[in-house]
Design a protein around this motif. Structure first.
Motif, PDB file in Angstrom:
ATOM      1  N   THR A  13       0.834  -1.213   0.016  1.00  0.00           N
ATOM      2  CA  THR A  13       0.034   0.044  -0.114  1.00  0.00           C
ATOM      3  C   THR A  13       0.796   1.389  -0.071  1.00  0.00           C
ATOM      4  OG1 THR A  13      -0.118   0.142   2.367  1.00  0.00           O
ATOM      5  CG2 THR A  13      -1.860  -1.096   1.088  1.00  0.00           C
ATOM      6  N   HIS A  39      -1.551  -0.247  -3.552  1.00  0.00           N
ATOM      7  CA  HIS A  39      -2.582   0.477  -3.861  1.00  0.00           C
ATOM      8  C   HIS A  39      -2.853   1.693  -2.726  1.00  0.00           C
ATOM      9  CE1 HIS A  39      -4.323  -2.876  -5.546  1.00  0.00           C
ATOM     10  NE2 HIS A  39      -3.832  -3.770  -4.824  1.00  0.00           N
ATOM     11  N   THR A  41      -4.089   3.872  -0.276  1.00  0.00           N
ATOM     12  CA  THR A  41      -5.034   3.632   0.977  1.00  0.00           C
ATOM     13  C   THR A  41      -4.922   4.896   1.763  1.00  0.00           C
ATOM     14  OG1 THR A  41      -3.383   2.344   2.114  1.00  0.00           O
ATOM     15  CG2 THR A  41      -4.944   1.281   0.796  1.00  0.00           C
TER      16      THR A  41
END
Length: 66
Positions: A13, A39, A41
């Protein structure tokens, strides 16, 4: 984190001011050409670091993979 999830430092992340939550981005090193997909986040890095050119904060696991 800003998206409401608990921090999982073993996940790939990242935190970024430039990308919306749940976006997947590829981060690569300039020296070894290795890359990881992370990702988004969270929001970050801190605004002071962001103003100095730091564009993204990686989780510990993503950083170590590079």
């Amino acid at each position: 984190m800003a998206n409401g999830e608990a921090l999982d430092d073993t996940a790939y992340t990242a935190a970024s001011w430039d990308y919306p939550f749940r976006t997947t981005v590829r981060v690569s090193t300039a020296t070894t050409s290795q890359s990881v997909e992370v990702h988004i986040t969270d929001r970050g890095p801190s605004l002071a670091l962001y103003r100095r050119g730091r564009l993204i904060d990686l989780s510990k696991t993503a950083f170590q993979a590079l």
